[in-house]
Design a protein around this motif. Structure first.
Motif, PDB file in Angstrom:
ATOM      1  N   GLU A 228      -9.095  -1.045   0.343  1.00 25.40           N
ATOM      2  CA  GLU A 228      -8.319   0.159   0.063  1.00 25.40           C
ATOM      3  C   GLU A 228      -8.419   1.084   1.272  1.00 25.40           C
ATOM      4  O   GLU A 228      -9.453   1.177   1.913  1.00 25.40           O
ATOM      5  CB  GLU A 228      -8.861   0.865  -1.183  1.00 25.40           C
ATOM      6  CG  GLU A 228      -8.714   0.055  -2.470  1.00 25.40           C
ATOM      7  CD  GLU A 228      -7.267  -0.152  -2.862  1.00 25.40           C
ATOM      8  OE1 GLU A 228      -6.444   0.758  -2.568  1.00 25.40           O
ATOM      9  OE2 GLU A 228      -6.945  -1.205  -3.443  1.00 25.40           O
ATOM     10  N   SER A 229      -7.333   1.773   1.577  1.00 28.01           N
ATOM     11  CA  SER A 229      -7.334   2.654   2.735  1.00 28.01           C
ATOM     12  C   SER A 229      -6.343   3.791   2.527  1.00 28.01           C
ATOM     13  O   SER A 229      -5.344   3.641   1.819  1.00 28.01           O
ATOM     14  CB  SER A 229      -6.950   1.870   4.000  1.00 28.01           C
ATOM     15  OG  SER A 229      -6.695   2.740   5.077  1.00 28.01           O
ATOM     16  N   ASP A 230      -6.644   4.947   3.151  1.00 30.07           N
ATOM     17  CA  ASP A 230      -5.706   6.068   3.122  1.00 30.07           C
ATOM     18  C   ASP A 230      -5.078   6.280   4.497  1.00 30.07           C
ATOM     19  O   ASP A 230      -4.577   7.356   4.810  1.00 30.07           O
ATOM     20  CB  ASP A 230      -6.411   7.351   2.659  1.00 30.07           C
ATOM     21  CG  ASP A 230      -7.562   7.742   3.576  1.00 30.07           C
ATOM     22  OD1 ASP A 230      -7.853   6.974   4.516  1.00 30.07           O
ATOM     23  OD2 ASP A 230      -8.156   8.810   3.354  1.00 30.07           O
ATOM     24  N   MET A 231      -5.092   5.232   5.337  1.00 37.37           N
ATOM     25  CA  MET A 231      -4.518   5.314   6.666  1.00 37.37           C
ATOM     26  C   MET A 231      -2.999   5.129   6.601  1.00 37.37           C
ATOM     27  O   MET A 231      -2.475   4.430   5.729  1.00 37.37           O
ATOM     28  CB  MET A 231      -5.143   4.272   7.589  1.00 37.37           C
ATOM     29  CG  MET A 231      -6.653   4.430   7.756  1.00 37.37           C
ATOM     30  SD  MET A 231      -7.405   3.105   8.730  1.00 37.37           S
ATOM     31  CE  MET A 231      -6.710   3.434  10.353  1.00 37.37           C
ATOM     32  N   ASP A 232      -2.307   5.744   7.557  1.00 31.80           N
ATOM     33  CA  ASP A 232      -0.848   5.661   7.585  1.00 31.80           C
ATOM     34  C   ASP A 232      -0.357   4.276   7.957  1.00 31.80           C
ATOM     35  O   ASP A 232       0.774   3.913   7.626  1.00 31.80           O
ATOM     36  CB  ASP A 232      -0.277   6.683   8.586  1.00 31.80           C
ATOM     37  CG  ASP A 232      -0.470   8.108   8.109  1.00 31.80           C
ATOM     38  OD1 ASP A 232      -0.491   8.322   6.880  1.00 31.80           O
ATOM     39  OD2 ASP A 232      -0.612   9.004   8.960  1.00 31.80           O
ATOM     40  N   GLU A 233      -1.177   3.511   8.682  1.00 31.62           N
ATOM     41  CA  GLU A 233      -0.798   2.157   9.074  1.00 31.62           C
ATOM     42  C   GLU A 233      -1.860   1.184   8.604  1.00 31.62           C
ATOM     43  O   GLU A 233      -3.050   1.433   8.718  1.00 31.62           O
ATOM     44  CB  GLU A 233      -0.630   2.066  10.594  1.00 31.62           C
ATOM     45  CG  GLU A 233      -0.115   0.721  11.069  1.00 31.62           C
ATOM     46  CD  GLU A 233       0.096   0.677  12.574  1.00 31.62           C
ATOM     47  OE1 GLU A 233       1.259   0.722  13.017  1.00 31.62           O
ATOM     48  OE2 GLU A 233      -0.900   0.609  13.309  1.00 31.62           O
ATOM     49  N   GLY A 234      -1.444   0.067   8.072  1.00 35.02           N
ATOM     50  CA  GLY A 234      -2.372  -0.957   7.630  1.00 35.02           C
ATOM     51  C   GLY A 234      -2.561  -2.014   8.703  1.00 35.02           C
ATOM     52  O   GLY A 234      -2.084  -1.889   9.832  1.00 35.02           O
ATOM     53  N   ALA A 235      -3.256  -3.089   8.339  1.00 30.71           N
ATOM     54  CA  ALA A 235      -3.491  -4.166   9.307  1.00 30.71           C
ATOM     55  C   ALA A 235      -3.865  -5.435   8.565  1.00 30.71           C
ATOM     56  O   ALA A 235      -4.375  -5.397   7.436  1.00 30.71           O
ATOM     57  CB  ALA A 235      -4.588  -3.782  10.298  1.00 30.71           C
ATOM     58  N   VAL A 236      -3.613  -6.559   9.226  1.00 30.86           N
ATOM     59  CA  VAL A 236      -4.076  -7.868   8.773  1.00 30.86           C
ATOM     60  C   VAL A 236      -4.884  -8.456   9.913  1.00 30.86           C
ATOM     61  O   VAL A 236      -4.402  -8.532  11.051  1.00 30.86           O
ATOM     62  CB  VAL A 236      -2.902  -8.803   8.429  1.00 30.86           C
ATOM     63  CG1 VAL A 236      -3.424 -10.203   8.095  1.00 30.86           C
ATOM     64  CG2 VAL A 236      -2.100  -8.251   7.264  1.00 30.86           C
ATOM     65  N   ILE A 237      -6.122  -8.846   9.618  1.00 34.74           N
ATOM     66  CA  ILE A 237      -7.017  -9.366  10.645  1.00 34.74           C
ATOM     67  C   ILE A 237      -7.468 -10.770  10.255  1.00 34.74           C
ATOM     68  O   ILE A 237      -8.007 -10.978   9.165  1.00 34.74           O
ATOM     69  CB  ILE A 237      -8.245  -8.455  10.831  1.00 34.74           C
ATOM     70  CG1 ILE A 237      -7.801  -7.034  11.203  1.00 34.74           C
ATOM     71  CG2 ILE A 237      -9.170  -9.014  11.892  1.00 34.74           C
ATOM     72  CD1 ILE A 237      -8.940  -6.048  11.313  1.00 34.74           C
TER      73      ILE A 237
END
Length: 636
Positions: A228-237
Motif C-alpha cells: 500500500e502506498s500514498d505516493m502519486d506514482e507507483g512501481a513494479v519491481i
C-alpha cells in the motif's frame, strides 16, 4: 566454498606488506602525472558473513567516515581542489580521493591513520554512527524501505532482517574486530608509502572461523508482494538472483540489462551490482497515475517474455554491447576489480561481452523469465476530491516532528599546510562590450548569463542561427557570454552580429548585497565555512552555494539547526578578523576551486558592473572577509 578460500589464489600477486595491507598499482598511474588517485579501505562491505542485514556494516561505514583521519583526508582533498568519495558497497568500505599530484604526501600520511582507526579509539563516534544510520533509515521514503526489506528477505533469506534498533557499541567493536583487520585492507594507488608499512597489524577472523556463520534461506519459487502506498506514482519491481562476477552469466545479465534499458517501452530503472558472491538484480518500471500495478506488471512480463523468442536487432545488440563495454572499462569499475584483487575477471568479462550473440541474449532473457523473479509492486494513490476546511480558531499550530540533530564533532582534525606547489598565474579577465551590445569574457566554461536570473551552459560552439533563436527576444545589454580561451575569438565573432530586442524592458534587480569588488572575498568566505563543515562532520548535511541565479549572496541549505550553526559561524567571522593561517588556507583553497566557480563569480561581478573583474584571491584581506560576512548575514 567460502569466498575467502576462492580469492586466496588471486591475492598472491599483490604487493603485501608485513601488516597484511595489500597494495595494488593503478594501471594508468605514471610518475609525473598531474593527478594522484587512491582508493583504500577494507574488503568488507554491506553484505557481510556476520551481518546479513547489512546494519552493522552501515554503522561501521558511518564510523569510518566520521573519524578524524577521514575528515583530514576530506579537508586535504577539498582544499587542494580535488575530489573525495566514501565507498560503501557490497564488498568494500573505504575512501577514494583524486587530488593534484602535489597533494599526495598529505593524503597518504592521513591514509595510514585512517587504516589505524578502530571503534575502541573513538567510542563517542560509534554512538554517533549508530544514531546517524537510524536517522538515515527513518528519513527514507517508507515504501522504499519496505521494498528493500521484502527483496532482501526474499532473495537473501530470513537472516537478513534488520537489527539496527538492537545494535550496541560493543556489537560494533566486536564486528569491526572480526572483519576489519589490516589483513583485509587494500590500497590502490601509484607508488609505495613508508607510512603504510608503519601501521600496526590487526588480524580478522580466519576463514575456518567464519565458515557456516551465514546460512541462506532463500524463499523458493516466485513471490509477489503488493504494498500500500500514498505516493502519486507507483512501481513494479522485478528482483532475481544473479551469479557472481566469476561466472559468465553475470555478464549475460549485464548485456540483457543494457538491452532492456534500450528496447522496453517503459524505460526501466535497473540495479546490477558486481559482486564476489551471488546477489540480486532489480528492474523497476513506473506505474503512472490512473493505471494499476497489475496492468503494468502484465505488460512488463509480456515484453520480457518476448525477448526470449525474438532476436535482438543488430543495432540494438551492438548498442547494448558498447554500453556494457563502457561500463566495464569505466574507472570506477576497474578500481572495483583491482581493489578486490581480481582484475583478470574483468578482462575475461570483456571478452565474453565482445563475443555475445543475439542467441546468447535470448538465452539470458529465458533465464530471467524462468528464474521466477520476486515481484514487489504498488499502485499510485487514488485521487479523491476533498473539501479543504480551515479552522478559524486560534488553537495551537500542529508542527511536524523535527529531524533529530547529530552532535557536532568536538575533536579537531589535522590541518597540514599545503605542500609546496605552483598555482597558475592569476589573470584578471575584463569583459568586452561588442558592437552588438553583448559582453564577452574569458572564463573556465562556455555559458551565457542573462541578467538577472538565467545561466545556461553550452555544450558546443554557438552559431548565429541558434543564438538568435534562443536569445533574440532579450535586450543585448542583459547578456554576458563566457567562453574558454580556445573559443574566445570565435565567440566574439559570432556574437558581434547578434541582434537583441531593444523593446525588452525587463528590469535587472540584483538579489543579495555582495557587490562586485567583494565577489572574490565571497568565495574565500565559502572556503572558510566549508572547512568548518568538514571538520564538524557536516559536509554532507549542509550545502553552501554561490549561484548567480540566486543572486549576489551565499545561500545555506540544511536543517534549521544546521542553518543556525552556520549563521553563528558567519557572525563570528564578521565580529573579529580571521587568523592569518586560516585565511591563507582559505585563499589557497579558493584559487584551487576557481574553475568550479569562475562562471558564477564573473557573472555576479558583471551584473553589478559591466567591466567588473575578479581580482587576485591572494589580495583578499581580513577586513574584506568581515565585510562580506556582514553582507551575507543580511541576505540569510
Amino acid at each position: 566454498m567460502r569466498i575467502f578460500t576462492l580469492l586466496s589464489a588471486f591475492f598472491a600477486g599483490a604487493s603485501t606488506l608485513q601488516n597484511g595491507i595489500q597494495i595494488y598499482e593503478l594501471p594508468q598511474a605514471k610518475s609525473g602525472t598531474d593527478e594522484f588517485d587512491v582508493i583504500a579501505g577494507y574488503r568488507a562491505g554491506i553484505r557481510s558473513e556476520g551481518d546479513p542485514s547489512g546494519d552493522l556494516a552501515a554503522v561501521v561505514a558511518e564510523f569510518l567516515k566520521s573519524t578524524p583521519s577521514a575528515r583530514s583526508i576530506a579537508l586535504a582533498a577539498y582544499g587542494s581542489g580535488g575530489k573525495i568519495e566514501f565507498v560503501s558497497d557490497l564488498e568494500r568500505t573505504g575512501i577514494q580521493a583524486t587530488v593534484p599530484a602535489w597533494a599526495r604526501p598529505v593524503v597518504v600520511s592521513s591514509l595510514s591513520q585512517f587504516i589505524s582507526e578502530t571503534p575502541q579509539k573513538h567510542p563517542e563516534l560509534v554512538d554517533r554512527a549508530i544514531q546517524a544510520v537510524k536517522i538515515q533509515r527513518s528519513s527514507a521514503v517508507d515504501v522504499r524501505v519496505r521494498v528493500e526489506g521484502q527483496l532482501r528477505l526474499a532473495m537473501l533469506g530470513s537472516g537478513s532482517g534488520p537489527i539496527l534498533n538492537s545494535i550496541t557499541r560493543m556489537d560494533v567493536e566486536q564486528f569491526f574486530s572480526n572483519y576489519y583487520g589490516t589483513d583485509r585492507v587494500f590500497v590502490v594507488m601509484g607508488g609505495d608509502s613508508p607510512d603504510l608499512k608503519a601501521v600496526s597489524r590487526r588480524n580478522s577472523l580466519a576463514a575456518a572461523e567464519i565458515t557456516g556463520t551465514e546460512k541462506s534461506h532463500r524463499v523458493p519459487g516466485a513471490a509477489d508482494f503488493r504494498l500500500e502506498s500514498d505516493m502519486d506514482e507507483g512501481a513494479v519491481i522485478f528482483g532475481t538472483s544473479v551469479p557472481s562476477i566469476f561466472y559468465r552469466n553475470w555478464y549475460a545479465f549485464l548485456m540483457l540489462d543494457r538491452l532492456a534499458q534500450r528496447v522496453l517501452s517503459e524505460q526501466p530503472r535497473t540495479i546490477l551490482r558486481p559482486a564476489l558472491e551471488s546477489y540480486y538484480y532489480t528492474l523497476e518500471v513506473p506505474v503512472p497515475s490512473g493505471q494499476t500495478a497489475e496492468s503494468v506488471e502484465s505488460t512488463l512480463r509480456e515484453e520480457l517474455n518476448r525477448l526470449q523468442y525474438i532476436r535482438a536487432s543488430d543495432i540494438d545488440l551492438e548498442a547494448a554491447r558498447q554500453n556494457a563495454i563502457q561500463f566495464l572499462e569505466s574507472s570506477e569499475i576497474q578500481r572495483w576489480f583491482i581493489s578486490l584483487g581480481v582484475p583478470e575477471r574483468r578482462l575475461e568479462g570483456l571478452e565474453w561481452v565482445r563475443s555475445f550473440s543475439a542467441d546468447d541474449m535470448r538465452a539470458a532473457a529465458r533465464d530471467l523469465v524462468e528464474s521466477k523473479p520476486v515481484v514487489v509492486s504498488w499502485s499510485p494513490k487514488v485521487r479523491v476530491l476533498r473539501l479543504q476546511v480551515e479552522s478559524l480558531s486560534k488553537g495551537e499550530e500542529i508542527k511536524a516532528a523535527p529531524t533529530p540533530q547529530l552532535p557536532v564533532h568536538s575533536d579537531l582534525v589535522r590541518n597540514s599546510a599545503f605542500p609546496p606547489h605552483l598555482d597558475p598565474a592569476f589573470i584578471e579577465n575584463v569583459p568586452m562590450r561588442l558592437k552588438s551590445g553583448v559582453s564577452v569574457v574569458q572564463s573556465s566554461a562556455h555559458a551565457v548569463f542573462t541578467a538577472p536570473d538565467s545561466l545556461r551552459f553550452l555544450e558546443k560552439s554557438s552559431d548565429p542561427e541558434s543564438i538568435q533563436r534562443d536569445f533574440g527576444a532579450i535586450r543585448a545589454d542583459r547578456i554576458l557570454v563566457l567562453a574558454p580561451a580556445s573559443l574566445l575569438e570565435e565567440t566574439k565573432e559570432v556574437w558581434s552580429h547578434f541582434r537583441g530586442n531593444d523593446g525588452d524592458s525587463t528590469p535587472v534587480i540584483i538579489k543579495g548585497k555582495v557587490t562586485s569588488a567583494y565577489v572574490p572575498a565571497l568565495l574565500v568566505l565559502k572556503m572558510m565555512l566549508d572547512r568548518r563543515l568538514i571538520e564538524a562532520g557536516l559536509r554532507d548535511d549542509v550545502r553552501l552555494n554561490i549561484r548567480v541565479i540566486d543572486g549576489a549572496l551565499l545561500s545555506v541549505h540544511g536543517t534549521d539547526s544546521n542553518q543556525i550553526l552556520v549563521k553563528k559561524w558567519i557572525d563570528e567571522i564578521a565580529s573579529r578578523p580571521a587568523a592569518e593561517p586560516d585565511l591563507e588556507w582559505a585563499r589557497e583553497a579558493a584559487i584551487h576551486h576557481l574553475n568550479d566557480f569562475q562562471v558564477e563569480l564573473q557573472s555576479i561581478a558583471w551584473e553589478w558592473n559591466s567591466i567588473g573583474v575578479l581580482t587576485d584571491f591572494h589580495m583578499v584581506s581580513p577586513s574584506q572577509i568581515q565585510d562580506v560576512a556582514k553582507l551575507s548575514l543580511l541576505s540569510l
